[in-house]
Design an enzyme around this catalytic site. Structure first.
Site, mmCIF file in Angstrom:
data_model
loop_
_atom_site.group_PDB
_atom_site.id
_atom_site.type_symbol
_atom_site.label_atom_id
_atom_site.label_comp_id
_atom_site.label_asym_id
_atom_site.label_seq_id
_atom_site.Cartn_x
_atom_site.Cartn_y
_atom_site.Cartn_z
ATOM 1 N N ASP A 4 -6.587 18.029 0.917
ATOM 2 C CA ASP A 4 -7.494 16.890 1.044
ATOM 3 C C ASP A 4 -6.737 15.612 1.372
ATOM 4 O O ASP A 4 -7.225 14.763 2.130
ATOM 5 C CB ASP A 4 -8.297 16.702 -0.248
ATOM 6 C CG ASP A 4 -9.356 17.789 -0.441
ATOM 7 O OD1 ASP A 4 -9.684 18.453 0.554
ATOM 8 O OD2 ASP A 4 -9.835 17.958 -1.574
ATOM 9 N N HIS B 299 -5.499 6.873 7.322
ATOM 10 C CA HIS B 299 -4.844 5.933 6.423
ATOM 11 C C HIS B 299 -3.345 5.914 6.725
ATOM 12 O O HIS B 299 -2.727 6.947 6.942
ATOM 13 C CB HIS B 299 -5.050 6.358 4.968
ATOM 14 C CG HIS B 299 -6.441 6.136 4.476
ATOM 15 N ND1 HIS B 299 -6.723 5.596 3.244
ATOM 16 C CD2 HIS B 299 -7.635 6.371 5.063
ATOM 17 C CE1 HIS B 299 -8.031 5.506 3.084
ATOM 18 N NE2 HIS B 299 -8.612 5.994 4.179
ATOM 19 N N ASP C 27 0.856 -1.187 0.000
ATOM 20 C CA ASP C 27 0.000 0.000 0.000
ATOM 21 C C ASP C 27 0.892 1.237 0.000
ATOM 22 O O ASP C 27 2.033 1.204 0.493
ATOM 23 C CB ASP C 27 -0.912 0.014 1.227
ATOM 24 C CG ASP C 27 -1.926 1.153 1.155
ATOM 25 O OD1 ASP C 27 -2.768 1.143 0.239
ATOM 26 O OD2 ASP C 27 -1.864 2.064 2.004
ATOM 27 N N HIS D 297 -4.359 11.034 5.273
ATOM 28 C CA HIS D 297 -3.234 10.319 5.880
ATOM 29 C C HIS D 297 -2.626 11.018 7.093
ATOM 30 O O HIS D 297 -1.964 10.371 7.910
ATOM 31 C CB HIS D 297 -2.149 10.010 4.839
ATOM 32 C CG HIS D 297 -1.640 11.208 4.084
ATOM 33 N ND1 HIS D 297 -0.965 12.251 4.673
ATOM 34 C CD2 HIS D 297 -1.692 11.503 2.759
ATOM 35 C CE1 HIS D 297 -0.609 13.126 3.759
ATOM 36 N NE2 HIS D 297 -1.059 12.719 2.581
#
Length: 235
Positions: free
Chosen positions: A52, A152, A7, A57
């Protein structure tokens, strides 16, 4: 078989528009078991993240300024990924960013180094059509604990995806970790050969057969004709 669940986190949504990788998380599976041989990098993207993306994250521009640039970690990353099968959720996104970073270094695309790529998002859409198939939704559906995922993060998301992937492909409740230090005491896999067992056949009794006929008669009446069951029975 060696598989790597991968990822990334990025400064934005478009590699072609100049967005860059800021984090890479990799989790190794060997013969479908976690090995603990994971790889994780924070990367200096040499640009700021979009507002954004920061909300997703939470990795600040200041935090990344002293981190290595992609060129400094490329060899270690490629050596780690070499010949492995990659498992990525929405693979075209991450692959496009990795290929763009490699292209900036004059390197060939990722496909020249790795085996095949499995897109777990495509798998999920085939298994659960019409449903939400983001990582959080899959964790909820498959009983994977994602309570620690408030933002995230590449390594955390790769770890969650590894568990989700095993559940989607084998229905296993939890991953087994090789090695004495990482494994939990008492965890053991038992394989049972079901061909050794003779399963009893329980036939319907007279009362159950009569009840079945009544149910079919009701269906015949409701559909104004013979049910498919009766048509097959008469054939």
């Amino acid at each position: 078989m060696r598989q790597i669940v991968l990822d990334t986190e990025t400064t934005g949504l478009s590699a072609d528009s100049g967005d860059r990788i800021i984090e890479i998380g990799c989790v190794e599976l060997l013969n479908r078991k976690l090995t603990g041989n994971n790889l994780h990098f924070y990367v200096n993207p040499e640009r700021d993240s979009h507002e954004d993306a920061l909300k997703v994250h939470g990795i600040s521009n200041e935090f990344l300024r002293d981190k290595p640039k992609f060129g400094q970690i490329a060899d270690e990353l490629l050596d780690y990924l070499r010949d492995a099968e990659l498992i990525i959720h929405n693979a075209p996104f991450d692959i496009s960013f990795l290929n763009k970073e490699l292209d900036r270094l004059g390197r060939p695309p990722l496909k020249t180094v790795i085996g095949q790529v499995i897109d777990s998002l495509v798998m999920a859409k085939e298994m659960f059509p019409g449903k939400r198939n983001g990582l959080d939704a899959l964790c909820d559906r498959l009983g994977v604990d994602n309570s620690g995922r408030t933002l995230h993060g590449a390594l955390l998301d790769a770890e969650l995806l590894a568990d989700v992937y095993i559940n989607m492909t084998r229905g296993q409740d939890a991953l087994l970790i090789e090695g004495n230090e990482s494994s939990e005491a008492g965890v053991e896999t038992i394989v049972i050969d079901l061909s050794r067992f003779e399963l009893p056949v329980l036939r319907a009794n007279e009362q159950e057969l009569q009840g079945h006929d009544v149910a079919l008669a009701d269906l015949d009446k409701a559909c104004k004709g013979k049910t498919l069951w009766r048509k097959l029975e008469a054939a």
